[in-house]
Design an enzyme around this catalytic site. Structure first.
Site: not given
Length: 349
Positions: A41, A100, A17, A19, A62, A59-60, A96
């Site tokens: 969510q 931003a 991924q 990020r 979260r 959703g990493e 993502n």
């Protein structure tokens, strides 16, 4: 697609991924919000038949916040997709980038990976896919020419993207020189850093005939005439400043009487003066940047010695965020440095 509550430790991040950087303070804020209000969510996961458990699709952040908060279970949307690895990667980028959440360096590496993995893809194709301009994508790709040191400061937000683009156009040695000056607090802000890097970029591949001993007699005389004229003009401007100060102190009612019938025209005249002053100030700021950059270009050995000297205390900068302990370490893959030609980005006032 079903919604389930899954134990956090049965879920793992997607190692591919985009990020890499997660702000520790922002994660703590999200964790506090989840503790107080619950998860608004669910995250999205998919069964990982190879590694076991579940892999995060979206959703990493979260998921990490749950770990920070010490919450052991999380609501998940379990999806069964038949997307390719590249398509999953693009989906993660889209999630993502449009919020931003990605740093400029993460975007640059993500765009580079898509260009490498997708056959016949160009910057325009990537731009269209994520709702960006081609120039935006090209400027991000330019950041891949930054040294690791500069990349870290861009990721932390200590150096802005516009300055980073200018620094990326420099040789590695000149990038180190810029960072050396920056660490000593030589620039009052990001805008001044932009001007300096731009000036150094213009000079680094040029040959200068600036040493007085190497000039002909005619060149020396011309140089002296330019010096004399320029300094005299600036001295005259300083004298005009006194007249402007007198005008600024004048009583507005008396000015109206003294300039009866001409106030509007005189105000327009003053606006032209103010515009000229602003442009001249911008040009002098550029000149200052060129003067400082020329010192590096003409004296590389002296600069190298300064770089080798004990480092001066650097200005305070944001600390690199600590990753949540349960999360596996992020793998950093070397990006292929074959970006398209970089667009020219000229500093503005």
């Amino acid at each position: 697609m079903t919604i389930r509550t899954i134990t956090v430790d049965k879920i793992h991040r997607n190692e591919r991924q985009p990020r890499e950087y997660f702000d520790e303070a922002a994660l703590q804020e999200l964790a506090d919000s989840i503790v107080r209000f619950g998860l608004m969510q669910p995250i999205e996961v998919r069964r990982d038949r190879d590694a076991g458990g579940y892999e995060i699709v979206a959703g990493e952040r979260r998921w990490r916040a749950h770990q920070v908060a010490g919450i052991t279970q999380i609501k998940c949307i379990v999806t069964e997709d038949d997307l390719s690895t590249l398509e999953r990667f693009k989906r993660s980028v889209a999630e993502n980038i449009n919020r931003a959440d990605m740093t400029p360096m993460e975007e640059a590496k993500a765009f580079r990976r898509i260009l490498d993995d997708q056959e016949d893809a160009g910057p325009g194709d990537v731009a269209k896919e994520f709702g960006k301009s081609t120039q935006y994508v090209n400027l991000r790709l330019a950041l891949l020419d930054l040294t690791e040191e500069v990349q870290q400061h861009v990721n932390s937000g200590a150096i802005g993207t516009q300055a980073a683009v200018q620094i990326a156009a420099l040789t590695p040695g000149n990038q180190r020189a810029v960072m050396h000056k920056w660490a000593k607090g030589a620039f009052s802000g990001d805008n001044e850093l932009v001007h300096f890097a731009y000036a150094l970029k213009q000079q680094q591949n040029q040959t200068f005939a600036l040493i007085l001993e190497d000039m002909s007699e005619e060149e020396r005389e011309e140089r002296q005439r330019e010096r004399t004229t320029t300094r005299r003009n600036i001295d005259n401007i300083e004298r005009v400043r006194g007249l402007l100060e007198d005008l600024a102190k004048a009583d507005p009612q008396k000015l109206a009487l003294a300039l009866e019938g001409e106030v509007g025209a005189r105000l327009e005249q003053m606006d032209r003066v103010a515009d000229a002053v602003q442009k001249a100030r911008f040009n002098l700021r550029q000149a200052k940047a060129h003067a400082e950059a020329r010192d590096i270009v003409l004296n590389p050995d002296a600069e190298a010695k300064r770089l080798a000297a004990p480092a001066q205390p650097a200005p305070a900068e944001p600390a690199a965020p600590a990753q949540p302990k349960p999360a596996p370490p992020v793998k950093r893959t070397a990006a292929k440095l074959a970006p398209p030609a970089k667009p020219e980005l000229v500093p503005t006032a």
